[in-house]
Design a protein around this motif. Structure first.
Motif, PDB file in Angstrom:
ATOM      1  N   VAL A  42      21.218  48.002  69.038  1.00 17.40           N
ATOM      2  CA  VAL A  42      22.034  48.675  68.039  1.00 17.40           C
ATOM      3  C   VAL A  42      22.595  47.576  67.137  1.00 17.40           C
ATOM      4  N   MET A  43      22.304  47.686  65.846  1.00 17.33           N
ATOM      5  CA  MET A  43      22.734  46.677  64.883  1.00 17.33           C
ATOM      6  C   MET A  43      23.856  47.263  64.025  1.00 17.33           C
ATOM      7  N   MET A  44      24.982  46.530  63.929  1.00 15.70           N
ATOM      8  CA  MET A  44      26.112  46.971  63.118  1.00 15.70           C
ATOM      9  C   MET A  44      26.415  45.888  62.088  1.00 15.70           C
ATOM     10  N   ASN A  45      26.533  46.286  60.827  1.00 18.20           N
ATOM     11  CA  ASN A  45      26.779  45.342  59.734  1.00 18.20           C
ATOM     12  C   ASN A  45      28.012  45.751  58.953  1.00 18.20           C
ATOM     13  N   ASP A  46      28.699  44.765  58.460  1.00 14.63           N
ATOM     14  CA  ASP A  46      29.868  44.931  57.614  1.00 14.63           C
ATOM     15  C   ASP A  46      29.530  44.214  56.313  1.00 14.63           C
ATOM     16  N   ILE A  47      29.398  44.954  55.225  1.00 13.77           N
ATOM     17  CA  ILE A  47      29.020  44.378  53.941  1.00 13.77           C
ATOM     18  C   ILE A  47      30.152  44.613  52.950  1.00 13.77           C
ATOM     19  N   ARG A  48      30.578  43.556  52.263  1.00 11.87           N
ATOM     20  CA  ARG A  48      31.672  43.672  51.290  1.00 11.87           C
ATOM     21  C   ARG A  48      31.319  42.909  50.013  1.00 11.87           C
ATOM     22  N   LEU A  49      31.720  43.487  48.900  1.00  9.48           N
ATOM     23  CA  LEU A  49      31.549  42.850  47.596  1.00  9.48           C
ATOM     24  C   LEU A  49      32.915  42.795  46.924  1.00  9.48           C
TER      25      LEU A  49
ATOM     26  N   ARG B  22      38.464  33.789  37.996  1.00 11.94           N
ATOM     27  CA  ARG B  22      37.779  35.073  38.102  1.00 11.94           C
ATOM     28  C   ARG B  22      36.427  34.815  38.767  1.00 11.94           C
ATOM     29  N   GLY B  23      36.042  35.710  39.699  1.00 13.21           N
ATOM     30  CA  GLY B  23      34.774  35.497  40.383  1.00 13.21           C
ATOM     31  C   GLY B  23      34.221  36.758  41.026  1.00 13.21           C
ATOM     32  N   THR B  24      32.979  36.656  41.460  1.00 13.78           N
ATOM     33  CA  THR B  24      32.306  37.718  42.180  1.00 13.78           C
ATOM     34  C   THR B  24      31.781  37.107  43.484  1.00 13.78           C
ATOM     35  N   PHE B  25      32.050  37.799  44.604  1.00 13.86           N
ATOM     36  CA  PHE B  25      31.692  37.274  45.915  1.00 13.86           C
ATOM     37  C   PHE B  25      31.064  38.382  46.755  1.00 13.86           C
ATOM     38  N   ALA B  26      30.289  37.983  47.748  1.00 10.49           N
ATOM     39  CA  ALA B  26      29.691  38.933  48.687  1.00 10.49           C
ATOM     40  C   ALA B  26      29.911  38.420  50.091  1.00 10.49           C
ATOM     41  N   PHE B  27      30.128  39.349  51.013  1.00 12.37           N
ATOM     42  CA  PHE B  27      30.323  39.046  52.433  1.00 12.37           C
ATOM     43  C   PHE B  27      29.389  39.951  53.210  1.00 12.37           C
ATOM     44  N   VAL B  28      28.464  39.371  53.945  1.00 13.30           N
ATOM     45  CA  VAL B  28      27.517  40.163  54.737  1.00 13.30           C
ATOM     46  C   VAL B  28      27.630  39.753  56.178  1.00 13.30           C
TER      47      VAL B  28
ATOM     48  N   PRO C  21      38.133  30.279  47.006  1.00 13.05           N
ATOM     49  CA  PRO C  21      39.228  31.202  47.319  1.00 13.05           C
ATOM     50  C   PRO C  21      39.863  30.868  48.673  1.00 13.05           C
ATOM     51  N   ILE C  22      41.124  31.183  48.822  1.00 13.22           N
ATOM     52  CA  ILE C  22      41.845  30.970  50.077  1.00 13.22           C
ATOM     53  C   ILE C  22      41.714  32.242  50.913  1.00 13.22           C
ATOM     54  N   PRO C  23      41.329  32.137  52.195  1.00  8.47           N
ATOM     55  CA  PRO C  23      41.211  33.337  53.030  1.00  8.47           C
ATOM     56  C   PRO C  23      42.559  34.024  53.247  1.00  8.47           C
ATOM     57  N   VAL C  24      42.526  35.343  53.458  1.00 11.44           N
ATOM     58  CA  VAL C  24      43.741  36.107  53.727  1.00 11.44           C
ATOM     59  C   VAL C  24      44.352  35.663  55.045  1.00 11.44           C
TER      60      VAL C  24
ATOM     61  N   PRO D  37      40.965  45.325  52.907  1.00  8.11           N
ATOM     62  CA  PRO D  37      39.534  45.041  53.034  1.00  8.11           C
ATOM     63  C   PRO D  37      39.130  43.693  52.439  1.00  8.11           C
ATOM     64  N   SER D  38      40.018  43.085  51.648  1.00  8.58           N
ATOM     65  CA  SER D  38      39.690  41.813  51.015  1.00  8.58           C
ATOM     66  C   SER D  38      39.841  40.678  52.024  1.00  8.58           C
ATOM     67  N   THR D  39      38.938  39.732  51.973  1.00  7.25           N
ATOM     68  CA  THR D  39      39.054  38.531  52.803  1.00  7.25           C
ATOM     69  C   THR D  39      39.593  37.363  51.974  1.00  7.25           C
ATOM     70  N   ILE D  40      39.936  37.628  50.720  1.00  8.84           N
ATOM     71  CA  ILE D  40      40.405  36.597  49.797  1.00  8.84           C
ATOM     72  C   ILE D  40      41.900  36.782  49.551  1.00  8.84           C
ATOM     73  N   GLY D  41      42.674  35.710  49.765  1.00 12.06           N
ATOM     74  CA  GLY D  41      44.105  35.754  49.503  1.00 12.06           C
ATOM     75  C   GLY D  41      44.385  35.712  48.008  1.00 12.06           C
ATOM     76  N   ASN D  42      45.525  36.232  47.590  1.00  9.17           N
ATOM     77  CA  ASN D  42      45.919  36.241  46.183  1.00  9.17           C
ATOM     78  C   ASN D  42      44.806  36.788  45.301  1.00  9.17           C
ATOM     79  N   PHE D  43      44.276  37.942  45.695  1.00 11.48           N
ATOM     80  CA  PHE D  43      43.144  38.560  45.007  1.00 11.48           C
ATOM     81  C   PHE D  43      43.566  39.880  44.386  1.00 11.48           C
ATOM     82  N   ARG D  44      43.149  40.108  43.149  1.00 14.29           N
ATOM     83  CA  ARG D  44      43.361  41.393  42.473  1.00 14.29           C
ATOM     84  C   ARG D  44      42.056  41.761  41.798  1.00 14.29           C
ATOM     85  N   GLY D  45      41.478  42.878  42.256  1.00  9.89           N
ATOM     86  CA  GLY D  45      40.212  43.294  41.681  1.00  9.89           C
ATOM     87  C   GLY D  45      39.587  44.427  42.461  1.00  9.89           C
ATOM     88  N   LEU D  46      38.281  44.551  42.336  1.00 11.29           N
ATOM     89  CA  LEU D  46      37.537  45.621  42.997  1.00 11.29           C
ATOM     90  C   LEU D  46      36.933  45.120  44.303  1.00 11.29           C
ATOM     91  N   VAL D  47      36.972  45.998  45.320  1.00  8.75           N
ATOM     92  CA  VAL D  47      36.360  45.700  46.609  1.00  8.75           C
ATOM     93  C   VAL D  47      35.473  46.878  46.983  1.00  8.75           C
TER      94      VAL D  47
END
Length: 112
Positions: free
Chosen positions: A85-92, A106-112, A31-34, A57-67
């Motif tokens: 203090v630990m701070m995390n940003d988790i995205r699916l 079509r794909g499924t990705f995770a960002f932690v 995927p191309i980043p936003v 919230p998507s980090t993927i350019g030209n993306f249509r789907g669930l985040v």
């Protein structure tokens, strides 16, 4: 003190992030980043240091789907007993995107 075996993976990750070790070349179906330059938008109130409620919230350019997005914050303790203090940003992501080779995929990705 950290054991040398534990330090080695941390140094590798730090070198990759710093750009000392080049990352593997992108595949054509990647995927191309936003945004370029590794910048990622964080949706949320500006008063709390986020990029605003309308930020993508998507980090993927030209993306249509669930985040799905979650911000987690908590206290952790290292091996010496020091608290942090630990701070995390988790995205699916799951959906359709246009890859680097211009093909819709079509794909499924995770960002932690």
């Amino acid at each position: 003190m950290l054991h040398p075996r534990a330090v080695r993976p941390l140094l590798l990750v730090a070198a990759l992030v710093a750009g000392v070790i080049p990352a593997s070349p992108a595949r054509a179906d990647t995927p191309i980043p936003v945004l370029g330059g590794g910048r990622i938008l964080s949706p949320g109130p500006r008063t709390l240091g986020f990029d605003g409620l309308a930020a993508d919230p998507s980090t993927i350019g030209n993306f249509r789907g669930l985040v799905a997005l979650a911000y987690l914050r908590g206290r952790v303790r290292d091996t010496t007993g020091r608290q942090w203090v630990m701070m995390n940003d988790i995205r699916l992501f799951q959906g359709d995107y246009v890859s680097a080779d211009g093909i819709q995929r079509r794909g499924t990705f995770a960002f932690v």
